[in-house]
Write an enzyme that holds these catalytic residues in place. Structure first.
Site, PDB file in Angstrom:
ATOM      1  N   THR A 154       3.399  41.259  19.945  1.00 32.17           N
ATOM      2  CA  THR A 154       3.910  42.005  21.102  1.00 32.17           C
ATOM      3  C   THR A 154       4.023  43.482  20.762  1.00 32.17           C
ATOM      4  OG1 THR A 154       5.182  40.066  21.813  1.00 32.17           O
ATOM      5  CG2 THR A 154       5.816  42.189  22.740  1.00 32.17           C
TER       6      THR A 154
ATOM      7  N   GLN B  79       2.429  37.932  26.412  1.00 32.97           N
ATOM      8  CA  GLN B  79       2.961  39.274  26.185  1.00 32.97           C
ATOM      9  C   GLN B  79       1.845  40.299  26.056  1.00 32.97           C
ATOM     10  OE1 GLN B  79       3.713  36.455  24.457  1.00 32.97           O
ATOM     11  NE2 GLN B  79       5.756  36.564  23.519  1.00 32.97           N
TER      12      GLN B  79
ATOM     13  N   GLN C  99       3.414  40.100  31.860  1.00 34.06           N
ATOM     14  CA  GLN C  99       4.524  39.758  30.976  1.00 34.06           C
ATOM     15  C   GLN C  99       4.747  40.882  29.965  1.00 34.06           C
ATOM     16  OE1 GLN C  99       4.329  35.869  29.188  1.00 34.06           O
ATOM     17  NE2 GLN C  99       6.022  36.255  27.787  1.00 34.06           N
ATOM     18  N   ASP C 100       6.012  41.309  29.839  1.00 29.69           N
ATOM     19  CA  ASP C 100       6.393  42.341  28.864  1.00 29.69           C
ATOM     20  C   ASP C 100       5.690  43.677  29.112  1.00 29.69           C
ATOM     21  OD1 ASP C 100       7.856  40.295  27.802  1.00 29.69           O
ATOM     22  OD2 ASP C 100       6.995  40.388  25.799  1.00 29.69           O
TER      23      ASP C 100
ATOM     24  N   ASP D 121       9.920  38.962  32.075  1.00 29.23           N
ATOM     25  CA  ASP D 121      10.580  39.890  31.141  1.00 29.23           C
ATOM     26  C   ASP D 121       9.911  41.260  31.152  1.00 29.23           C
ATOM     27  OD1 ASP D 121      11.877  37.507  30.490  1.00 29.23           O
ATOM     28  OD2 ASP D 121      10.733  37.204  28.647  1.00 29.23           O
TER      29      ASP D 121
ATOM     30  N   ARG E  68      17.195  37.509  31.912  1.00 27.32           N
ATOM     31  CA  ARG E  68      17.597  36.364  31.090  1.00 27.32           C
ATOM     32  C   ARG E  68      17.885  36.858  29.678  1.00 27.32           C
ATOM     33  NH1 ARG E  68      12.374  32.748  29.365  1.00 27.32           N
ATOM     34  NH2 ARG E  68      10.875  34.431  28.981  1.00 27.32           N
TER      35      ARG E  68
ATOM     36  N   TRP F 286      17.461  37.328  26.175  1.00 25.29           N
ATOM     37  CA  TRP F 286      16.503  37.193  25.075  1.00 25.29           C
ATOM     38  C   TRP F 286      17.243  37.042  23.745  1.00 25.29           C
ATOM     39  CZ3 TRP F 286      13.427  41.914  22.898  1.00 25.29           C
ATOM     40  CH2 TRP F 286      12.539  41.486  21.917  1.00 25.29           C
TER      41      TRP F 286
END
Length: 516
Positions: free
Chosen positions: A281, A311, A333-334, A355, A422, A424
């Site tokens: 990531t 990610q 994502q990310d 996220d 959420r 992490w």
């Protein structure tokens, strides 16, 4: 030469630490270490540096300095151990995770050096920020191994109790420091008139160099301009990136760099690295900011790997006192990795699915648009904040912004569950304040990470939000969730108090609201 410099630094640090720690009473060491979250490694390492001559530790400030020097020594040893493990990496995925750890250890040592350097002007807020960053770096090192699902047998040799010793310094410094409050006005060294837009000349007109795809500038790629920039500049070094799509991975290590584009959707830096494609990531970022004092204006940062590749970061920032103004961050994502340090985003657009704003910076988003996209698994989470220690002064604050569905989600949003965030990590901290929440937000508001994990240790808050998705009547009933009704409580997460913005944002000429 690099190895020699490392060994020399390690030796000098060891001698400094030994001279400072030596002579302190074992009873004093036990007493002071007992007041930290992790007394055993504290006592063990400090005692092993002791000589027979004994004297008392009288002041907490002395013990904090001892603790800082100790963690610096252990970080240097951890870095050396990590370097030696490179030959044990058996495949490219292990090598990729290991390579991240080398860089992240270097960043950690840099932050620790700043806290101890007598020539660096360092307030207790600065110290808490940089110690928070140092700990985040080491946690990010671990995350790379989990990203790529490779064995983490090397991690115990890398950490050397550094994370526990860092937690001790955070707790010690936290006791002494209070976040500055400017809610009643500007500090004496800042004039209200300083808080203004760049009205006389645009940043582009003041550019040091120009990047243009068509060859009309000095450089045709952003990377070339970055690589030629001075590594440290007392003034801001402005790079004008003309309209165009720049397909490249960019890493900015120099300080006080500013990228100025020709507007969102006009100047685009794009890439497609992802965890699904074999990178961590951390390394997937299209643009990665390391140097402090970074600014970006009128730019788009994009990652096109797509939702199926998990990610995939459009931009990662670990730049202290960094600012993003009228920029767009596009991914799935990310999307936006607010890794560490103090950051401010104003009038920006952020697109993503899972996220899509994540990390462990102390960051405020103000007057921004957050667009949830259509996710493959029918679940969106806007934030995933990564605070791992209760004394880290980090979190995500979203103020006076707007959360809506992107164009691809609008037709199907009734079949998609979209949550504000959420947890992490154990002490995840996120607040939404005076923000418009559209119909896409699920009535529960927030989503578990894994069962009961972090539900009592996180801090999630909502304050005076508006819109059809803002009702808190059916929100989660977790111990760590708060419907904030007190302006005093909410003010902790403003620009003035959360990132001490009144002391550094006026110099950027970017507009901001310091209070609620």
């Amino acid at each position: 030469m690099k190895a020699f410099r490392l060994l020399l630094t390690l030796l000098v640090t060891f001698l400094i630490l030994s001279s400072f720690v030596s002579g302190y009473s074992l009873n004093d060491i036990k007493l002071w270490c007992s007041q930290t979250p992790n007394p055993q490694p504290c006592e063990y390492f400090m005692s092993n540096n002791r000589t027979q001559q004994r004297k008392p530790i009288k002041h907490k400030a002395d013990f904090l300095k001892l603790s800082l020097q100790l963690v610096q020594e252990r970080a240097l040893i951890g870095h050396a151990n990590t370097l030696s493990l490179g030959s044990k990496c058996r495949n490219p995925r292990e090598k990729a995770a290991w390579s991240d750890c080398i860089e992240l250890y270097e960043h950690t040592i840099h932050r620790l050096n700043k806290t101890l350097d007598p020539n660096t002007k360092c307030s207790q807020v600065d110290t808490q920020t940089w110690l928070s960053t140092a700990l985040t770096n080491l946690e990010t090192c671990k995350a790379g191994f989990y990203d790529l699902e490779v064995q983490d047998y090397v991690l115990p040799y890398m950490s050397n109790n550094v994370t526990k010793l860092l937690s001790n310094t955070l707790a010690l410094n936290k006791v002494q420091y209070e976040e500055p409050s400017y809610e009643d006005g500007f500090p004496t060294w800042v004039k209200p008139g300083d808080r203004k837009l760049l009205q006389t000349t645009s940043p582009a007109s003041r550019a040091n160099v120009v990047v243009a795809k068509d060859g009309s500038g000095k450089y045709t790629t952003v990377s070339a301009a970055i690589n030629a920039a001075p590594q440290s500049s007392s003034g801001r070094y402005v790079i004008h990136v003309k309209a165009g799509i720049y397909n490249e991975q960019v890493e900015i290590k120099a300080k006080n760099i500013m990228l100025v584009g020709d507007g969102i959707g006009n100047t685009i830096i794009t890439g497609s690295q992802s965890v699904g494609g074999g990178t961590t990531t951390f390394r997937s970022a299209t643009v990665a900011i390391v140097g402090d004092g970074f600014m970006a204006q009128d730019m788009t940062f994009r990652n096109t790997a797509g939702a199926a590749n998990h990610q995939a970061v459009a931009l990662r920032s670990g730049s202290d006192l960094s600012v993003f103004y009228r920029c767009s961050f596009e991914g799935y994502q990310d999307t936006l990795y607010v890794l560490s340090n103090r950051q401010f985003y104003r009038e920006c657009d952020i697109y993503g699915t899972v996220d899509f704003i994540f990390g462990n910076a102390a960051v405020v988003f103000q007057n921004c648009n957050l667009f949830a996209r259509n996710p493959p698994n029918k679940v969106n989470t806007i934030t995933a904040q990564g605070r791992t220690d209760p004394n880290q002064n980090t979190g995500i604050s979203i103020h006076n912004s707007k959360v809506t569905a992107a164009s691809d989600l609008e037709p199907v949003q009734s079949s998609v569950k979209t949550y504000l965030g959420r947890p992490w990590q154990q002490y995840s901290r996120t607040v939404f304040m005076k923000t418009y929440l559209d119909t896409l937000i699920n009535p529960a508001g927030w989503l578990e990470w894994n069962g009961n994990f972090a539900l009592s240790t996180l801090y999630y808050g909502e304050y005076m939000n508006t819109g059809p998705g803002s009702s808190t009547a059916s929100r989660v009933n977790w111990p760590g969730y708060h419907v904030i009704t007190s302006a005093l409580e909410a003010s902790k997460f403003t620009v003035a108090n959360f990132i001490a913005g009144n002391s550094w944002l006026p110099a950027t000429s970017v507009p901001f609201t310091s209070t609620l």
